[in-house]
Design an enzyme around this catalytic site. Structure first.
Site, PDB file in Angstrom:
ATOM      1  CG  HIS A 214      -2.235 -10.255  -6.308  1.00 44.10           C
ATOM      2  ND1 HIS A 214      -2.813  -9.482  -5.460  1.00 44.10           N
ATOM      3  CD2 HIS A 214      -1.173  -9.647  -6.713  1.00 44.10           C
ATOM      4  CE1 HIS A 214      -2.184  -8.313  -5.262  1.00 44.10           C
ATOM      5  NE2 HIS A 214      -1.069  -8.150  -5.966  1.00 44.10           N
ATOM      6  CG  ASP A 216       3.217  -8.585  -6.364  1.00 41.97           C
ATOM      7  OD1 ASP A 216       2.231  -8.576  -6.730  1.00 41.97           O
ATOM      8  OD2 ASP A 216       3.829  -7.839  -5.451  1.00 41.97           O
ATOM      9  CG  HIS A 270       0.022  -8.992  -1.466  1.00 41.26           C
ATOM     10  ND1 HIS A 270       1.097  -9.729  -2.083  1.00 41.26           N
ATOM     11  CD2 HIS A 270      -0.106  -8.051  -2.382  1.00 41.26           C
ATOM     12  CE1 HIS A 270       1.334  -9.272  -3.264  1.00 41.26           C
ATOM     13  NE2 HIS A 270       0.846  -8.104  -3.553  1.00 41.26           N
ATOM     14  NE  ARG A 280      -3.626   1.258   1.183  1.00 45.30           N
ATOM     15  CZ  ARG A 280      -2.681   0.271   0.419  1.00 45.30           C
ATOM     16  NH1 ARG A 280      -3.055   0.083  -0.806  1.00 45.30           N
ATOM     17  NH2 ARG A 280      -1.651  -0.194   0.744  1.00 45.30           N
TER      18      ARG A 280
END
Length: 332
Positions: A214, A216, A270, A280
């Site tokens: 995607h 941002d 990313h 994570r």
């Protein structure tokens, strides 16, 4: 370790015998490359910000690492460690854990280009303006000491993020020679949002993504990650690991910056890979233009961020895809 803290939809692929989670100060784990290229993302120093190097990173990458940013390492470590503690609580308690305006989510499609694939992620959404308003009128009301500390720490961290975003944006705006009056509406720290993410372990990490590919919708997004790798960015069709490093932030440009720059700067594509053994944790700050401020570009029809956001949500709802800037591009 029990997986009862995970959303039920994740548990069938979540190992019950994880490795110890990496702390904010731990030696970073090797990222899951999934074929990612071994080339280095540009690294910039906020205390000695070189305009030409910044311009090159924005034109050629749309993403860069940032050092000497002034974020206290103890504050980052505390936020990441407290997030780990909060996420480890039973799933059934999480939606009611925070009072408004902080909200809990998992597997949300709104952060992805499509809604076809479930994102292997859960998190807390923190609109900083509303958080500050509430805390000014509700100080001391939170009974849980970790939650109380976390809310205050998030507010402090948000102020640092606003400072970093403003300094970077003003330098970019000067390089691009953006109109001084118009650019005042192009960045609104008061509209900034923090998202705190946990990416659960997944035994079939080659089949799912923590976050699908995607871009941002922000002006800039600023990521602070723990020692577990997973962030991957795309450069000239290649997938590049953005491995974590102590006291480094990762800054990526969003759709608004691409439009403001007339496509000279790029909105970075990313994604996030998941790990079969380690969870994570990351913190990401998203900053946007003023909601009614008009973005003017030689490449796109004039639009407000409010119009852009509404169109993104409409497209996701009706087609399953984020179309984004292409909805506003001028005919050639």
């Amino acid at each position: 370790m029990s997986t009862n803290s995970y959303p039920p939809v994740f548990r069938h692929l979540s190992p019950t015998e994880p490795q110890p989670s990496a702390s904010a100060s731990a030696t970073p784990s090797p990222p899951l490359s999934n074929g990612a290229a071994a080339i280095e993302i540009p690294r910039l120093d906020l205390q000695k910000l070189e305009r030409e190097r910044l311009a090159v990173a924005c034109r050629e990458w749309g993403v860069f690492r940032l050092i000497n940013h002034g974020i206290p390492s103890a504050l980052s470590a505390q936020l990441l460690n407290d997030a780990r503690s909060l996420f480890s609580r039973p799933f059934d308690s999480k939606e009611g854990m925070f009072k408004e305006p902080i909200t809990y989510f998992f597997g949300t499609p709104a952060l992805s280009q499509t809604v076809q694939n479930l994102n292997w992620v859960e998190g807390f959404d923190v609109p900083l303006k509303e958080l500050q308003k509430q805390q000014s009128g509700d100080r001391g009301a939170e009974k849980d000491p970790i939650l109380q500390r976390y809310r205050y720490s998030l507010e402090e961290y948000g102020k640092h993020m606003g400072r970093v975003a403003r300094e970077l944006f003003e330098t970019m705006a000067e390089i691009l020679a953006l109109d001084p009056d118009r650019r005042q509406t192009y960045l609104s720290e008061s509209e900034g949002v923090l998202r705190v993410y946990r990416y659960p372990r997944c035994s079939e990490s080659d089949k799912v993504l923590g976050m699908d590919v995607h871009t941002d919708s922000s002006v800039v997004s600023i990521l602070n990650q723990d020692g577990v790798g997973g962030l991957q960015v795309f450069k000239d069709g290649r997938c590049v690991d953005a491995a974590p490093a102590a006291d480094e932030l990762v800054v990526n440009l969003g759709d608004m910056m691409q439009a403001m720059s007339n496509d000279e700067y790029k909105s970075a594509e990313h994604r996030v890979a998941v790990n079969p053994k380690e969870e994570r944790i990351s913190l990401c700050y998203f900053v946007f233009p003023e909601e009614k401020g008009v973005v003017v570009s030689s490449k796109y029809q004039p639009f407000t961020y409010k119009e852009f956001s509404e169109k993104v949500q409409e497209d996701i709802k009706t087609t399953g895809f984020k179309v984004g800037l292409e909805r506003f591009r001028k005919p050639e």
